[in-house]
Design a protein around this motif. Structure first.
Motif, PDB file in Angstrom:
ATOM      1  N   THR A 251       0.842  -1.195   0.000  1.00  0.00           N
ATOM      2  CA  THR A 251       0.000   0.000   0.000  1.00  0.00           C
ATOM      3  C   THR A 251       0.876   1.244   0.000  1.00  0.00           C
ATOM      4  N   ARG A 252       0.256   2.365  -0.315  1.00  0.00           N
ATOM      5  CA  ARG A 252       0.982   3.630  -0.352  1.00  0.00           C
ATOM      6  C   ARG A 252       1.592   3.954   1.010  1.00  0.00           C
ATOM      7  N   ILE A 253       0.848   3.711   2.078  1.00  0.00           N
ATOM      8  CA  ILE A 253       1.351   4.041   3.413  1.00  0.00           C
ATOM      9  C   ILE A 253       2.523   3.136   3.796  1.00  0.00           C
ATOM     10  N   MET A 255       4.650   1.990   1.714  1.00  0.00           N
ATOM     11  CA  MET A 255       5.783   2.540   0.960  1.00  0.00           C
ATOM     12  C   MET A 255       6.386   3.727   1.703  1.00  0.00           C
ATOM     13  N   TRP A 256       5.527   4.605   2.213  1.00  0.00           N
ATOM     14  CA  TRP A 256       6.034   5.742   2.985  1.00  0.00           C
ATOM     15  C   TRP A 256       6.767   5.267   4.237  1.00  0.00           C
ATOM     16  N   ARG A 257       6.213   4.280   4.898  1.00  0.00           N
ATOM     17  CA  ARG A 257       6.816   3.776   6.135  1.00  0.00           C
ATOM     18  C   ARG A 257       8.223   3.232   5.900  1.00  0.00           C
ATOM     19  N   ALA A 258       8.468   2.710   4.702  1.00  0.00           N
ATOM     20  CA  ALA A 258       9.757   2.071   4.411  1.00  0.00           C
ATOM     21  C   ALA A 258      10.934   3.032   4.546  1.00  0.00           C
ATOM     22  N   ARG A 259      10.704   4.333   4.322  1.00  0.00           N
ATOM     23  CA  ARG A 259      11.821   5.277   4.406  1.00  0.00           C
ATOM     24  C   ARG A 259      12.346   5.421   5.830  1.00  0.00           C
ATOM     25  N   TYR A 260      11.529   5.048   6.825  1.00  0.00           N
ATOM     26  CA  TYR A 260      11.942   5.144   8.230  1.00  0.00           C
ATOM     27  C   TYR A 260      12.418   3.808   8.792  1.00  0.00           C
ATOM     28  N   HIS A 261      12.271   2.754   8.005  1.00  0.00           N
ATOM     29  CA  HIS A 261      12.644   1.421   8.469  1.00  0.00           C
ATOM     30  C   HIS A 261      14.143   1.160   8.334  1.00  0.00           C
ATOM     31  N   ILE A 364       4.037   4.122  15.174  1.00  0.00           N
ATOM     32  CA  ILE A 364       2.765   4.849  15.087  1.00  0.00           C
ATOM     33  C   ILE A 364       2.086   4.598  13.744  1.00  0.00           C
ATOM     34  N   ILE A 365       2.856   4.621  12.649  1.00  0.00           N
ATOM     35  CA  ILE A 365       2.265   4.366  11.331  1.00  0.00           C
ATOM     36  C   ILE A 365       1.679   2.955  11.279  1.00  0.00           C
ATOM     37  N   THR A 366       2.402   1.989  11.821  1.00  0.00           N
ATOM     38  CA  THR A 366       1.902   0.610  11.836  1.00  0.00           C
ATOM     39  C   THR A 366       0.582   0.523  12.590  1.00  0.00           C
ATOM     40  N   ARG A 367       0.501   1.201  13.719  1.00  0.00           N
ATOM     41  CA  ARG A 367      -0.742   1.188  14.493  1.00  0.00           C
ATOM     42  C   ARG A 367      -1.870   1.878  13.726  1.00  0.00           C
ATOM     43  N   MET A 368      -1.548   2.942  12.997  1.00  0.00           N
ATOM     44  CA  MET A 368      -2.572   3.633  12.206  1.00  0.00           C
ATOM     45  C   MET A 368      -3.072   2.752  11.058  1.00  0.00           C
ATOM     46  N   ILE A 369      -2.159   1.964  10.473  1.00  0.00           N
ATOM     47  CA  ILE A 369      -2.577   1.028   9.419  1.00  0.00           C
ATOM     48  C   ILE A 369      -3.544  -0.004   9.992  1.00  0.00           C
ATOM     49  N   VAL A 370      -3.204  -0.538  11.159  1.00  0.00           N
ATOM     50  CA  VAL A 370      -4.035  -1.563  11.797  1.00  0.00           C
ATOM     51  C   VAL A 370      -5.420  -1.017  12.132  1.00  0.00           C
ATOM     52  N   THR A 371      -5.482   0.243  12.561  1.00  0.00           N
ATOM     53  CA  THR A 371      -6.757   0.831  12.979  1.00  0.00           C
ATOM     54  C   THR A 371      -7.479   1.558  11.850  1.00  0.00           C
ATOM     55  N   GLY A 372      -6.919   1.499  10.639  1.00  0.00           N
ATOM     56  CA  GLY A 372      -7.600   2.064   9.484  1.00  0.00           C
ATOM     57  C   GLY A 372      -7.503   3.565   9.342  1.00  0.00           C
ATOM     58  N   GLN A 373      -6.569   4.199  10.034  1.00  0.00           N
ATOM     59  CA  GLN A 373      -6.404   5.659   9.932  1.00  0.00           C
ATOM     60  C   GLN A 373      -5.381   5.963   8.838  1.00  0.00           C
ATOM     61  N   THR A 374      -5.816   5.831   7.600  1.00  0.00           N
ATOM     62  CA  THR A 374      -4.869   5.869   6.485  1.00  0.00           C
ATOM     63  C   THR A 374      -5.140   6.995   5.492  1.00  0.00           C
ATOM     64  N   ASP A 379       2.584   9.621   6.838  1.00  0.00           N
ATOM     65  CA  ASP A 379       3.956   9.577   7.366  1.00  0.00           C
ATOM     66  C   ASP A 379       4.472  10.972   7.674  1.00  0.00           C
ATOM     67  N   GLN A 380       4.142  11.949   6.834  1.00  0.00           N
ATOM     68  CA  GLN A 380       4.611  13.317   7.048  1.00  0.00           C
ATOM     69  C   GLN A 380       4.025  13.895   8.330  1.00  0.00           C
ATOM     70  N   ALA A 381       2.745  13.634   8.567  1.00  0.00           N
ATOM     71  CA  ALA A 381       2.107  14.111   9.792  1.00  0.00           C
ATOM     72  C   ALA A 381       2.766  13.493  11.022  1.00  0.00           C
ATOM     73  N   VAL A 382       3.018  12.188  10.958  1.00  0.00           N
ATOM     74  CA  VAL A 382       3.623  11.493  12.099  1.00  0.00           C
ATOM     75  C   VAL A 382       5.051  11.973  12.328  1.00  0.00           C
ATOM     76  N   LEU A 383       5.821  12.148  11.254  1.00  0.00           N
ATOM     77  CA  LEU A 383       7.207  12.594  11.408  1.00  0.00           C
ATOM     78  C   LEU A 383       7.266  13.992  12.016  1.00  0.00           C
ATOM     79  N   ASN A 384       6.405  14.903  11.566  1.00  0.00           N
ATOM     80  CA  ASN A 384       6.363  16.239  12.168  1.00  0.00           C
ATOM     81  C   ASN A 384       6.084  16.140  13.666  1.00  0.00           C
ATOM     82  N   TYR A 385       5.094  15.334  14.012  1.00  0.00           N
ATOM     83  CA  TYR A 385       4.709  15.208  15.424  1.00  0.00           C
ATOM     84  C   TYR A 385       5.833  14.602  16.272  1.00  0.00           C
ATOM     85  N   VAL A 386       6.366  13.479  15.824  1.00  0.00           N
ATOM     86  CA  VAL A 386       7.363  12.762  16.627  1.00  0.00           C
ATOM     87  C   VAL A 386       8.636  13.581  16.799  1.00  0.00           C
ATOM     88  N   THR A 387       9.146  14.164  15.726  1.00  0.00           N
ATOM     89  CA  THR A 387      10.424  14.878  15.834  1.00  0.00           C
ATOM     90  C   THR A 387      10.314  16.128  16.696  1.00  0.00           C
TER      91      THR A 387
END
Length: 451
Positions: A251-253, A255-261, A364-374, A379-387
């Motif tokens: 999925t697109r999300i 793919m985005w998650r992979a840049r942080y893995h 966080i992205i993994t949890r959002m995928i599981v809960t359907g918040q996609t 990823d950009q929203a999560v990265l801004n928040y976490v950093t």
């Protein structure tokens, strides 16, 4: 002149623990390597028989100086009828003593030949004083020391500093007589995430073409991908190494998650700085100043979206979900700057700086995928928040280096005063993006060739 004596030998230390050296030019014994070490001031060794120096891998006895043992670990030196003394306030040993007291006694310390760290020779090093880059071909060994460009460093004087390279390969502090120098390893890696269709592959090819032909990049490149045809993406003449890491994303999300893995891949631990680029990024000028700035930052680097004339919906923290509005609203507090940053360009001084933040982003992205918040740019929203929550984001350095490209124009950052180094063509229509980027790179290469 003889071959180097194979039996154990010693260096001599005075009462201040300064090593004794022989000044070839003045034919005197010196305390330490001098104000500015050179290949003419060499450490003195003792083999239980006589003093000697090693020059050009050969053994030269210093028979003019007699060694008188006091016990198994202490000696005195005799020359022209007098004992030598390490008197205060003088660099040379003074041979004017008829009796032995404290200054005339020297400690014997068994010498262990320095195992010169390959890390020093294999990489470029950036001076923290004047930010001059010293490439690996400017670093070479001598029998008693080594050069970094025109600066000579003595092995014995720096033996403790060199040992640290085996546990900390990123920073190096060296002594040079009364001087001190500090370096940081420069071993850059630029990486891409390429999943799916042929267009993504071709966009990555074009981005790399701009890095090589416009950015003058010669470091290593890594591509995280599910494709099996990426090895031909760089020209055979490219001096850097291409690493291909195979991963999966459906999925697109994901793919985005992979840049942080990247924290799960040991490869990334050996590089600094590390730069992530989306495939629709064009390098528009020499890339070294950007990599240098990332390397010397203490935080993750990203560019805020303040590009007048192109941003239709401003990426303000208080308004835009794409930069984490909901996360900050839950906290009841927003960052103290107006605009959020884009996750298409991420600079990392070294993996240790980003590790915790990236691992939290993945969780966080993994949890959002599981809960359907996609929905949206997750990823950009999560990265801004976490950093921002972890206080590990530097949005000041990279922002003025980044412009936004559209189908017919390039929009610099609001405070930019120089040519942008990187252009992000995210504001170009998808069906126009590849030909627009190809055309821009080709014309820029031609312009540079004509200058």
């Amino acid at each position: 002149m003889e071959n180097i004596n194979p039996i154990p030998y010693f260096t001599l230390l005075d009462y201040h623990q300064e090593t004794l050296y022989y000044d070839i030019t003045n034919e005197t014994i010196a305390r330490s390597s001098g104000l500015f070490p050179s290949e003419n001031i060499l450490p003195i060794y003792y083999d239980r028989k006589c003093l000697f120096i090693i020059k050009n891998e050969n053994y030269f006895p210093l028979t003019q100086f007699k060694v008188i043992p006091i016990d198994s670990h202490k000696v005195v030196l005799h020359h022209n009828g007098y004992f030598g003394a390490a008197e205060p306030h003088t660099w040379e040993l003074i041979f004017n003593r008829s009796e032995i007291a404290g200054w005339e006694i020297f400690e014997c310390v068994e010498y262990t030949k320095n195992k010169f760290s390959a890390s020093l020779l294999e990489h470029a090093w950036l001076s923290k004083f004047n930010w001059q880059l010293h490439s690996s071909d400017k670093i070479h060994k001598t029998p008693n020391g080594f050069y970094i460009s025109d600066k000579y460093y003595d092995f014995i004087e720096n033996q403790h500093n060199l040992k640290k390279l085996y546990t900390d390969t990123t920073n190096l502090t060296l002594s040079r007589g009364l001087m001190v120098d500090s370096y940081i390893k420069y071993n850059p890696l630029i990486y891409f995430v390429v999943f799916g269709d042929e267009e993504q592959k071709e966009l990555a090819r074009e981005s790399i073409r701009s890095l090589i032909n416009i950015g003058n990049y010669t470091g290593d490149i890594c591509i995280i991908t599910d494709r099996r045809d990426m090895h031909s993406i760089i020209p055979d003449t490219f001096p850097g190494q291409l690493h291909i890491i195979h991963d999966h994303a459906s999925t697109r999300i994901e793919m985005w998650r992979a840049r942080y893995h990247i924290t799960k891949f040991p490869l990334f631990e050996q590089y600094q700085p590390i730069l992530y680029l989306d495939t629709d990024i064009v390098c528009n000028d020499t890339i070294f100043p950007v990599l240098e700035g990332i390397l010397t930052s203490s935080k993750v680097c990203a560019g805020t979206e303040n590009h007048p004339g192109v941003i239709i919906i401003p990426s303000r923290y208080t308004e835009a979900e794409s930069v984490g509005r909901s996360f900050f609203a839950q906290e009841g507090q927003y960052p103290n700057i107006e605009y959020g940053f884009n996750s298409g360009i991420i600079g990392i001084p070294n993996l240790a700086v980003a590790r915790t933040a990236f691992e939290m982003v993945v969780r966080i992205i993994t949890r959002m995928i599981v809960t359907g918040q996609t929905d949206g740019w997750v990823d950009q929203a999560v990265l801004n928040y976490v950093t921002y929550k972890l206080d590990c984001i530097d949005e000041a350095f990279l922002s003025p280096h980044v412009a936004v490209g559209t189908g017919d124009n390039v929009y610099p950052y609001v405070t930019a005063s120089k040519r942008p180094t990187l252009i992000h063509f995210w504001s170009t229509h998808k069906h126009e993006r590849l030909p627009r980027i190809q055309s821009y790179i080709t014309s820029t290469i031609q312009e540079r060739a004509e200058q």
